[in-house]
Design an enzyme around this catalytic site. Structure first.
Site, PDB file in Angstrom:
ATOM      1  N   TRP A  30       0.829  -1.210   0.000  1.00  0.00           N
ATOM      2  CA  TRP A  30       0.000   0.000   0.000  1.00  0.00           C
ATOM      3  C   TRP A  30       0.852   1.244   0.000  1.00  0.00           C
ATOM      4  CZ3 TRP A  30      -4.236  -1.475  -1.894  1.00  0.00           C
ATOM      5  CH2 TRP A  30      -4.769  -2.719  -1.580  1.00  0.00           C
ATOM      6  N   LYS A  41     -12.509  -1.842   7.074  1.00  0.00           N
ATOM      7  CA  LYS A  41     -11.811  -2.774   7.966  1.00  0.00           C
ATOM      8  C   LYS A  41     -12.260  -2.568   9.415  1.00  0.00           C
ATOM      9  CE  LYS A  41      -8.280  -2.426   4.603  1.00  0.00           C
ATOM     10  NZ  LYS A  41      -8.437  -3.697   3.919  1.00  0.00           N
ATOM     11  N   ASP A  85      -1.766   6.595   6.197  1.00  0.00           N
ATOM     12  CA  ASP A  85      -2.817   5.687   5.741  1.00  0.00           C
ATOM     13  C   ASP A  85      -3.100   4.736   6.905  1.00  0.00           C
ATOM     14  OD1 ASP A  85      -4.387   3.720   4.659  1.00  0.00           O
ATOM     15  OD2 ASP A  85      -2.963   3.119   3.095  1.00  0.00           O
TER      16      ASP A  85
END
Ligand SMILES: Cc1ncc(COP(=O)(O)O)c(C=O)c1O
Length: 361
Positions: free
Chosen positions: A104, A197, A173
């Site tokens: 990511w 999530k 993030d």
């Protein structure tokens, strides 16, 4: 119906607190006495105003945000933030520092590259297959921001403490560990998290942004790609993802009123992590893939002695009602995602199963 629910270890979309799902179910056809579903009411109504404002206020209380910060709801997932952050913060010659801790982070760096922005990758753990969080990093003191991925969903690593960046704001993030622990918000210029999530369904990304960061953007950006468009319109410049925001509101209410805040949430997450890592670390059969000082309390990645055993483990676990244990397709192995909504009971059931599987093999 609830007795047929499994122990869900999916990485995202992932388990949500059962009381939240039950509340959605019970109010779905008639939201707040309106005679309409939450997905049928106008986002320009007092009913929806109450939902979004409550979600914002709860976020502020949970994270202890003062009025330097805006709480925004944006579509396009965390992936759009990979591009929006450099677009908004790197006008002219400004440059950002990136720490590369996996897939990511790499994607976030790639967007800055596509946009032809100035940036430096100041540290990376690629040399050891992203199995650790780099330490003693030298940051550029004139960087506009430092980008990190606080929890690496695929590699199972997590920043245990945040790096000293010489007062350069961190842009993080936090998709896979948002609201899992308290934060010192003085360190952050922005945090963002795809909801799917820890806090809600997919389709909405939460952005917490410090007001001075808004001023870095130029007027040349399209409206929907500019943070100030969201901050000036309470995230309702256009039709927002109403259902997602509503679910987030209920998850935040659960966090505040049932769990009792982020310190208590962190304690629960530590208890779950101790149980699972404790078991794996004492076993010669299972092994974690993340370095001991970088292990994630959200995504526990582990291997078995062979890939055949891993396949059999995942298959038998699924048959026993333990779902979502397959590692990310890019790395293989196994992964138990134990986000906020995953109960200690679920982790106990997993450890029991792991013990039995080890004995049988
Ligand atoms: C840490 C992290 N960042 C970003 C993403 C991408 O999020 P989205 O699918 O919301 O764009 C994910 C998805 O799994 C993730 O785990």
């Amino acid at each position: 119906m609830t007795d047929k629910r499994i122990f869900n270890f999916n990485a995202g979309p992932a388990a949500l607190p059962l009381p939240v799902l039950q509340e959605i179910q019970s109010s779905f056809l008639n939201f707040d006495g309106s005679g309409m579903s939450i997905v049928e009411i106008s986002h320009r109504s007092p009913l929806f105003d109450a939902v979004i404002n409550d979600a914002v206020e709860r976020t502020k209380r949970l994270l202890g945000l003062d009025d330097r910060f805006h709480v925004l709801f944006v579509q396009g997932g965390a992936s759009l933030q990979f591009a929006m952050a450099p677009m908004n913060f790197l006008a002219g010659n400004r440059s950002a520092d990136f720490v590369n801790t996996g897939t990511w982070s790499t994607k976030a760096i790639n967007e800055a590259k596509i946009l032809k922005k100035n940036y430096s990758v100041v540290a990376s753990s690629e040399d050891k297959n992203f199995s650790y969080i780099p330490k003693e990093i030298k940051f550029n003191k004139d960087a506009a921001y430092v980008h990190i991925t606080s929890n690496n969903t695929i590699k199972g690593t997590q920043w245990q403490t945040f790096p000293d960046t010489n007062n350069v704001p961190i842009v993080a993030d936090m998709s896979s560990d948002f609201m899992s622990r308290p934060l010192d918000m003085d360190r952050f210029g922005m945090i963002y998290a795809g909801a799917q999530k820890n806090i809600g369904p997919s389709g909405v990304c939460m952005v917490i942004i410090r007001k001075d960061m808004l001023d870095l953007a130029t007027d040349e950006l399209p409206s929907m790609l500019r943070y100030s468009t969201y901050s000036s319109k309470n995230s309702m410049y256009n039709t927002p993802p109403c259902f997602g925001i509503y679910t987030i509101q209920l998850v935040l209410k659960w966090l505040e009123e049932t769990v009792g805040g982020l310190e208590k949430m962190e304690a629960r997450n530590i208890a779950k992590g101790k149980l699972l890592y404790g078991f794996i670390n004492n076993s010669d059969f299972y092994r974690t893939t993340a370095a001991a000082d970088s292990q994630s309390l959200m995504n526990v990645t582990f291997r078995l002695p062979t890939e055949d055993l891993e396949r059999s483990f995942i298959e038998k676990a699924t048959a026993k009602g333990l779902g979502g244990l397959k590692g990310h397709r890019s790395v293989g192995g196994c992964r138990a995602s134990i986000y906020n909504a995953t109960t200690l009971e679920a982790v106990e059931a997993l450890v029991d199963f792991m013990q039995i599987f080890e004995k049988e093999n």
